[in-house]
Enzyme design. Sequence first.
Site, PDB file in Angstrom:
ATOM      1  N   CYS A  65       0.868  -1.185   0.000  1.00 25.45           N
ATOM      2  CA  CYS A  65       0.000   0.000   0.000  1.00 25.45           C
ATOM      3  C   CYS A  65       0.903   1.232   0.000  1.00 25.45           C
ATOM      4  O   CYS A  65       2.008   1.175  -0.528  1.00 25.45           O
ATOM      5  CB  CYS A  65      -0.964  -0.019   1.200  1.00 25.45           C
ATOM      6  SG  CYS A  65      -0.160   0.137   2.808  1.00 25.45           S
ATOM      7  N   ARG A  66       0.462   2.319   0.580  1.00 26.29           N
ATOM      8  CA  ARG A  66       1.278   3.540   0.584  1.00 26.29           C
ATOM      9  C   ARG A  66       2.427   3.431   1.581  1.00 26.29           C
ATOM     10  O   ARG A  66       3.575   3.678   1.240  1.00 26.29           O
ATOM     11  CB  ARG A  66       0.409   4.757   0.906  1.00 26.29           C
ATOM     12  CG  ARG A  66       1.208   6.052   1.002  1.00 26.29           C
ATOM     13  CD  ARG A  66       0.307   7.248   1.339  1.00 26.29           C
ATOM     14  NE  ARG A  66       1.122   8.429   1.556  1.00 26.29           N
ATOM     15  CZ  ARG A  66       1.602   8.799   2.739  1.00 26.29           C
ATOM     16  NH1 ARG A  66       1.352   8.078   3.816  1.00 26.29           N
ATOM     17  NH2 ARG A  66       2.326   9.897   2.853  1.00 26.29           N
TER      18      ARG A  66
END
Length: 106
Positions: A65-66
Amino acid sequence: MIVPEISPAEFVARRDRGDTLTLLDVREDWELAVASVPNIVHIPMGQVANRLDEIDRGGTVVVMCRSGRRSLEVAKYLQQSGFDAINLAGGILAWSRELDATIPTY
């Protein structure tokens, strides 16, 4: 449940050695438009439970993800669903920092 983690550099090294790895990006569409890496399977976090059949069970699923928080939760869920899943430590931010500074951070 303990979820193993792998750094972006370790991921690339294992992939280059021929390990069967699927990079599952669980970020939203708009996030991929800002910053992405090639050769991923993209399923936003909220859709993973309904789209498990799109994820290869034949190897290790590396969830990204981020920053690594959402992917950790998805990796736990995938482990509970019978997948060999690990978390990409630091997410796309670490990828940009460690491997490819041309990838924007947000």
